[in-house]
Design a protein around this motif. Structure first.
Motif, PDB file in Angstrom:
ATOM      1  N   VAL A 101      31.740  29.469  46.553  1.00 62.68           N
ATOM      2  CA  VAL A 101      32.827  28.455  46.761  1.00 62.68           C
ATOM      3  C   VAL A 101      34.040  29.059  45.960  1.00 62.68           C
ATOM      4  CG1 VAL A 101      34.263  26.950  46.302  1.00 62.68           C
ATOM      5  CG2 VAL A 101      32.569  26.751  48.327  1.00 62.68           C
ATOM      6  N   VAL A 102      33.194  28.769  43.984  1.00 59.83           N
ATOM      7  CA  VAL A 102      34.321  29.492  42.920  1.00 59.83           C
ATOM      8  C   VAL A 102      34.676  31.081  42.987  1.00 59.83           C
ATOM      9  CG1 VAL A 102      33.347  29.893  40.496  1.00 59.83           C
ATOM     10  CG2 VAL A 102      32.804  27.870  41.314  1.00 59.83           C
ATOM     11  N   ALA A 103      33.539  32.151  43.928  1.00 56.86           N
ATOM     12  CA  ALA A 103      33.454  33.308  43.664  1.00 56.86           C
ATOM     13  C   ALA A 103      34.354  33.102  44.366  1.00 56.86           C
ATOM     14  CB  ALA A 103      32.147  33.504  44.325  1.00 56.86           C
ATOM     15  N   GLN A 104      34.700  32.730  46.298  1.00 51.46           N
ATOM     16  CA  GLN A 104      35.501  32.784  46.633  1.00 51.46           C
ATOM     17  C   GLN A 104      37.334  32.448  46.053  1.00 51.46           C
ATOM     18  OE1 GLN A 104      34.921  31.577  51.053  1.00 51.46           O
ATOM     19  NE2 GLN A 104      36.237  31.955  51.326  1.00 51.46           N
ATOM     20  N   PHE A 105      37.453  31.710  45.411  1.00 47.73           N
ATOM     21  CA  PHE A 105      38.461  30.700  44.592  1.00 47.73           C
ATOM     22  C   PHE A 105      38.732  32.087  43.981  1.00 47.73           C
ATOM     23  CE2 PHE A 105      38.401  26.526  46.077  1.00 47.73           C
ATOM     24  CZ  PHE A 105      39.341  26.133  45.941  1.00 47.73           C
ATOM     25  N   ARG A 106      38.048  32.681  43.098  1.00 48.32           N
ATOM     26  CA  ARG A 106      38.493  33.402  41.508  1.00 48.32           C
ATOM     27  C   ARG A 106      38.776  35.127  43.095  1.00 48.32           C
ATOM     28  NH1 ARG A 106      36.092  32.746  36.741  1.00 48.32           N
ATOM     29  NH2 ARG A 106      34.979  31.425  36.835  1.00 48.32           N
ATOM     30  N   GLU A 107      38.355  35.301  44.059  1.00 50.84           N
ATOM     31  CA  GLU A 107      38.830  36.577  44.641  1.00 50.84           C
ATOM     32  C   GLU A 107      40.147  35.934  45.293  1.00 50.84           C
ATOM     33  OE1 GLU A 107      37.027  38.530  48.202  1.00 50.84           O
ATOM     34  OE2 GLU A 107      35.972  37.574  47.445  1.00 50.84           O
ATOM     35  N   GLU A 108      40.268  35.073  45.642  1.00 49.95           N
ATOM     36  CA  GLU A 108      41.601  34.595  46.818  1.00 49.95           C
ATOM     37  C   GLU A 108      42.625  34.514  45.125  1.00 49.95           C
ATOM     38  OE1 GLU A 108      42.240  35.047  50.068  1.00 49.95           O
ATOM     39  OE2 GLU A 108      39.732  35.593  50.225  1.00 49.95           O
ATOM     40  N   MET A 109      42.452  34.268  44.242  1.00 46.39           N
ATOM     41  CA  MET A 109      43.428  33.941  43.463  1.00 46.39           C
ATOM     42  C   MET A 109      43.831  35.463  42.359  1.00 46.39           C
ATOM     43  SD  MET A 109      44.935  31.199  43.501  1.00 46.39           S
ATOM     44  CE  MET A 109      45.612  30.523  41.976  1.00 46.39           C
ATOM     45  N   LYS A 110      42.609  36.573  42.389  1.00 46.62           N
ATOM     46  CA  LYS A 110      42.602  37.648  41.860  1.00 46.62           C
ATOM     47  C   LYS A 110      43.462  38.688  42.674  1.00 46.62           C
ATOM     48  CE  LYS A 110      39.998  41.581  40.521  1.00 46.62           C
ATOM     49  NZ  LYS A 110      38.573  42.360  40.414  1.00 46.62           N
ATOM     50  N   LYS A 111      43.274  38.019  44.012  1.00 48.65           N
ATOM     51  CA  LYS A 111      44.870  39.049  45.378  1.00 48.65           C
ATOM     52  C   LYS A 111      45.604  38.362  44.834  1.00 48.65           C
ATOM     53  CE  LYS A 111      41.299  39.109  49.102  1.00 48.65           C
ATOM     54  NZ  LYS A 111      40.487  38.647  50.638  1.00 48.65           N
ATOM     55  N   ARG A 112      46.243  37.419  44.446  1.00 51.17           N
ATOM     56  CA  ARG A 112      47.701  36.671  44.102  1.00 51.17           C
ATOM     57  C   ARG A 112      48.026  37.340  43.478  1.00 51.17           C
ATOM     58  NH1 ARG A 112      48.266  31.133  47.095  1.00 51.17           N
ATOM     59  NH2 ARG A 112      47.319  32.090  48.811  1.00 51.17           N
ATOM     60  N   GLY A 113      47.161  38.427  42.387  1.00 48.43           N
ATOM     61  CA  GLY A 113      47.463  38.806  40.649  1.00 48.43           C
ATOM     62  C   GLY A 113      47.454  37.676  40.163  1.00 48.43           C
ATOM     63  N   LYS A 114      46.766  36.641  40.089  1.00 45.47           N
ATOM     64  CA  LYS A 114      46.667  34.863  39.344  1.00 45.47           C
ATOM     65  C   LYS A 114      44.952  34.945  39.107  1.00 45.47           C
ATOM     66  CE  LYS A 114      50.569  32.971  41.170  1.00 45.47           C
ATOM     67  NZ  LYS A 114      51.067  32.175  41.885  1.00 45.47           N
ATOM     68  N   PRO A 115      44.325  35.924  38.758  1.00 51.10           N
ATOM     69  CA  PRO A 115      42.952  35.814  38.005  1.00 51.10           C
ATOM     70  C   PRO A 115      42.608  34.711  37.745  1.00 51.10           C
ATOM     71  CG  PRO A 115      43.662  37.911  36.387  1.00 51.10           C
ATOM     72  CD  PRO A 115      44.941  36.425  37.926  1.00 51.10           C
ATOM     73  N   LEU A 116      41.765  34.198  37.450  1.00 52.89           N
ATOM     74  CA  LEU A 116      41.342  32.790  37.033  1.00 52.89           C
ATOM     75  C   LEU A 116      39.988  32.777  35.914  1.00 52.89           C
ATOM     76  CD1 LEU A 116      40.959  30.345  41.007  1.00 52.89           C
ATOM     77  CD2 LEU A 116      42.507  29.956  38.116  1.00 52.89           C
ATOM     78  N   GLY A 117      40.073  32.314  34.999  1.00 51.02           N
ATOM     79  CA  GLY A 117      39.091  32.734  33.832  1.00 51.02           C
ATOM     80  C   GLY A 117      37.515  31.729  33.341  1.00 51.02           C
TER      81      GLY A 117
END
Length: 176
Positions: free
Chosen positions: A160-176
């Motif tokens: 789930v964390v990996a998918q959140f990171r991936e989806e946020m990265k697609k939006r140009g908002k990478p998670l730390g």
């Protein structure tokens, strides 16, 4: 038989853990309203609980609560250690046997949830070879199931964390 209710003992220890008074009043679930039961239904419930060796769940409730109470007082009153140790012995002696109240209430709960005949049938089942096998094997099955669920939750959480990171990265908002 001690390990038969190891998982239930953990639940009971959590249930008996001291909570702040506000938490006990505000968020604590209320005990169910129980109807009066016959003496024979209570005996059938006691017999069922005995064959399941349920007393193992709560047999150390009194000494554990006394120890936690003493330790709590000791944390803020180190100079009273000798006195608190002596008082703990006095309190333990005066409270000896109080854990039986747990067994009686459990019997009343069972007598409210099951008919007398159902409890007699369950007692007969638990005395049977299959019932004895269940009493012996079930704690291991529950423990293995809990271990699997914990491992699954860890793995699933990472996915789930990996998918959140991936989806946020697609939006140009990478998670730390």
């Amino acid at each position: 038989m001690r390990r038969n209710f190891k998982w239930a003992a953990l639940a009971l220890s959590l249930a008996l853990s001291p909570l702040p008074a506000a938490a006990q009043q505000a968020g604590a679930p209320q005990a169910p309203q129980l109807k009066p039961v016959s003496a024979s239904a209570m005996q059938a419930a006691r017999d069922l609980l005995a064959v399941k060796n349920v007393s193992q769940v709560y047999m150390n409730a009194v000494p554990n609560i006394i120890q936690r109470t003493k330790d709590g007082f000791l944390a803020n009153n180190l100079s009273y250690q000798k006195d608190l140790n002596e008082v703990a012995v006095v309190v333990a002696q005066s409270m000896a046997g109080k854990e039986k109240e747990i067994g009686e209430q459990m019997a009343k709960i069972y007598a409210n949830d099951f008919t007398e005949q159902e409890m007699k049938d369950l007692t007969a089942f638990y005395k049977s070879p299959l019932g004895q096998k269940l009493l012996t094997a079930e704690p291991n099955a529950i423990q293995a199931s809990m271990m699997f669920m914990n491992q699954w939750a860890q793995s699933f959480g990472e996915a789930v964390v990996a998918q959140f990171r991936e989806e946020m990265k697609k939006r140009g908002k990478p998670l730390g």
